[in-house]
Write an enzyme that holds these catalytic residues in place. Structure first.
Site, PDB file in Angstrom:
ATOM      1  N   HIS A 153       0.833  -1.221   0.000  1.00 53.16           N
ATOM      2  CA  HIS A 153       0.000   0.000   0.000  1.00 53.16           C
ATOM      3  C   HIS A 153       0.862   1.263   0.000  1.00 53.16           C
ATOM      4  O   HIS A 153       0.409   2.316   0.438  1.00 53.16           O
ATOM      5  CB  HIS A 153      -0.952   0.050   1.210  1.00 53.16           C
ATOM      6  CG  HIS A 153      -1.668  -1.228   1.487  1.00 53.16           C
ATOM      7  ND1 HIS A 153      -2.905  -1.527   0.968  1.00 53.16           N
ATOM      8  CD2 HIS A 153      -1.296  -2.314   2.219  1.00 53.16           C
ATOM      9  CE1 HIS A 153      -3.275  -2.736   1.374  1.00 53.16           C
ATOM     10  NE2 HIS A 153      -2.308  -3.241   2.124  1.00 53.16           N
ATOM     11  N   SER A 274      15.376  21.902 -15.202  1.00 55.69           N
ATOM     12  CA  SER A 274      14.191  22.716 -15.445  1.00 55.69           C
ATOM     13  C   SER A 274      14.653  24.038 -16.038  1.00 55.69           C
ATOM     14  O   SER A 274      15.731  24.528 -15.718  1.00 55.69           O
ATOM     15  CB  SER A 274      13.460  22.947 -14.121  1.00 55.69           C
ATOM     16  OG  SER A 274      12.758  24.166 -14.159  1.00 55.69           O
ATOM     17  N   LYS A 280      16.430  21.819 -10.004  1.00 58.36           N
ATOM     18  CA  LYS A 280      15.669  20.618 -10.388  1.00 58.36           C
ATOM     19  C   LYS A 280      16.497  19.585 -11.149  1.00 58.36           C
ATOM     20  O   LYS A 280      17.421  19.908 -11.889  1.00 58.36           O
ATOM     21  CB  LYS A 280      14.468  21.020 -11.276  1.00 58.36           C
ATOM     22  CG  LYS A 280      13.333  21.658 -10.545  1.00 58.36           C
ATOM     23  CD  LYS A 280      12.706  20.783  -9.464  1.00 58.36           C
ATOM     24  CE  LYS A 280      11.735  19.771 -10.030  1.00 58.36           C
ATOM     25  NZ  LYS A 280      10.509  20.374 -10.512  1.00 58.36           N
ATOM     26  N   GLU A 287       9.326   9.058 -16.451  1.00 60.95           N
ATOM     27  CA  GLU A 287       7.931   9.481 -16.654  1.00 60.95           C
ATOM     28  C   GLU A 287       7.446   9.087 -18.049  1.00 60.95           C
ATOM     29  O   GLU A 287       6.291   8.686 -18.238  1.00 60.95           O
ATOM     30  CB  GLU A 287       7.816  10.994 -16.460  1.00 60.95           C
ATOM     31  CG  GLU A 287       8.089  11.418 -15.021  1.00 60.95           C
ATOM     32  CD  GLU A 287       8.307  12.922 -14.915  1.00 60.95           C
ATOM     33  OE1 GLU A 287       7.330  13.633 -14.670  1.00 60.95           O
ATOM     34  OE2 GLU A 287       9.445  13.379 -15.109  1.00 60.95           O
TER      35      GLU A 287
END
Ligand code: ARG
Length: 455
Positions: A153, A274, A280, A287
């Site tokens: 979970h 970024s 970043k 992704e």
């Protein structure tokens, strides 16, 4: 091609909707290879003369060299790769080119080309997955002892080893490879010689055609052969499952690389910056692997919907089999390569993994198991008593593994003079010695078995 029957030409729209050359030109190698095998068989059977077969075969070699050098020309009037190659053959060798299409139809031709292509795609994916597995094995061996939090979970559950976690993906890849091997085995029949749908009146040697194209045997039913795209569906379904596995690993990298987790530092090679936030380091590749899995499943669904309800035999709908197969294959090959690179180059933060593994009373089950084993308690009683220990630790603001002996013994008279257990995360993982368990010894054995399996 069908000028004998038609007087008017197609409208521009007809031409456009009908043409598959923009995408099926990708089949040119398979198309020329199958044509050469076909014409050699026709000559061996005395259906065309040796001289004509040689002229045709030589012309096909020239076309292959042209396509290799300059690509395949896209003339929508020529519709598809089959007519494009034949038209060029006619330009090169004259009317004798017309003998190539004896005892053949584009229906068995395209089915053959596509099967050849899909079989090569399966082999390519298999090689990619094998490289992925080898990378997983290397990193799993390196991290056989690295303790990390195990989740259910996405809640801290029990400590596991990173090696064990990585080996879970090895197992998925192993099953994926067997799915592609199954797909390959079922695609191992050659449709060529089925002609349009009914077979042919010419005395073909279909065994020869099949074996020269590397197939185990010819297809058994001509109607099925020209209208079957199971091999493409098998490929897409195997690709869907493989991409689903890759997307789960990708998602783990996304989570692991986030600051609150900090389990892993992605290499520069697999992260992006970024344009506005200088600090970043984004896991874009992971992704995209995650999203590609959605597109691959979409390709599978697209072909399912194209094929559903088609009456026998060939229908033009089936021309639309190619874009989803090609798209899924490209996305999958890239996804496998990206995840292989990510696993290979990532810097796992072993200190942090260990520290976080030790939080959240992650060895509570170890305490309960110890109560069962050492004090012969029924597991349900042990569970209850362990719950009390966790509650006590929470009151004291510490982890169950940090409770002092006196506090622990105070919980139950049976604990008074027992030797208290090792509730460290290292002790916990080392004790998970069941076959398939997370103990470092078991992980090393699993890696060794896998290496033997792969050779
Ligand atoms: N381009 C077609 C396809 O990919 C080739 C087969 C055409 N056959 C036909 N009877 N129109 O399906």
């Amino acid at each position: 091609m069908w000028g004998g029957r038609f007087s008017g030409g197609p409208s521009a729209i007809m031409r456009e909707i009908n043409a598959s050359i923009p995408f099926d030109k990708r089949l040119w190698r398979q198309d020329i290879r199958a044509s050469k095998v076909h014409v050699a068989m026709l000559a061996a059977q005395g259906i065309v003369s040796e001289a004509d077969a040689e002229a045709i075969s030589g012309g096909l070699d020239t076309i292959a060299a042209e396509y290799e050098a300059d690509g395949v020309p896209e003339n929508l009037d020529l519709e598809d790769i089959h007519m494009t190659a034949e038209a060029r053959l006619t330009e090169l060798i004259g009317p004798v080119a017309g003998r190539l299409h004896t005892a053949r139809s584009r229906n068995d031709q395209v089915a053959t080309d596509c099967r050849l292509w899909v079989r090569e795609a399966c082999a390519e994916v298999d090689a990619g997955l094998a490289a992925f597995q080898r990378t997983l094995l290397a990193r799993a061996e390196e991290h056989a002892d690295t303790v990390m939090p195990g989740f259910t979970h996405l809640q801290a559950a029990q400590p596991v080893t990173l090696g064990h976690h990585l080996m879970a993906y090895y197992e998925m890849a192993r099953r994926d490879r067997s799915r592609f091997a199954d797909a390959m085995a079922r695609a191992d029949e050659c449709p060529l010689g089925s002609a349009a749908l009914a077979g042919t009146s010419f005395d073909l040697d279909r065994e020869r055609t099949a074996s020269e194209l590397g197939f185990a045997r010819p297809t058994a039913n001509s109607l099925d052969a020209v209208s079957d795209r199971d091999f493409a569906l098998d490929y897409l379904m195997a690709a869907t499952t493989a991409s689903l596995h890759l997307s789960r690993l990708a998602e783990e990298f996304v989570i692991w690389a986030s600051q609150p987790f900090g389990f892993v530092k992605l290499s520069d090679a697999y992260s992006t910056g970024s344009s506005i936030m200088p600090q970043k380091r984004n896991p874009d590749a992971a992704e995209l692997v995650r999203s590609h899995a959605g597109r691959i499943a979409g390709c599978m669904q697209a072909l399912v919907m194209v094929m559903k309800g088609l009456p026998l035999a060939y229908a033009k709908d089936m021309q639309d089999d190619k874009p989803p197969v090609f798209e899924a294959h490209d996305l999958l090959a890239l996804s496998i390569a990206a995840m292989t690179g990510m696993v290979e180059t990532s810097d796992f933060q072993t200190g942090r993994l260990r520290d976080l593994a030790a939080g959240g009373h992650s060895t509570a089950t170890d305490f309960a198991d110890w109560l069962v084993r050492s004090l012969d308690m029924p597991f349900r009683d042990a569970h209850h008593l362990t719950g009390a220990a966790v509650k006590l630790a929470e009151q004291q603001g510490c982890d169950i593994s940090e409770l002092d002996a006196a506090a622990l013994r105070g919980l139950d008279p049976r604990l008074a003079d027992a030797d208290l257990p090792d509730l460290s995360v290292e002790g916990s993982v080392a004790s998970r010695m069941s076959y398939g368990g997370t103990a470092p010894t078991r992980v090393r054995e699993a890696v060794k078995r896998a290496r033997e399996d792969m050779t």
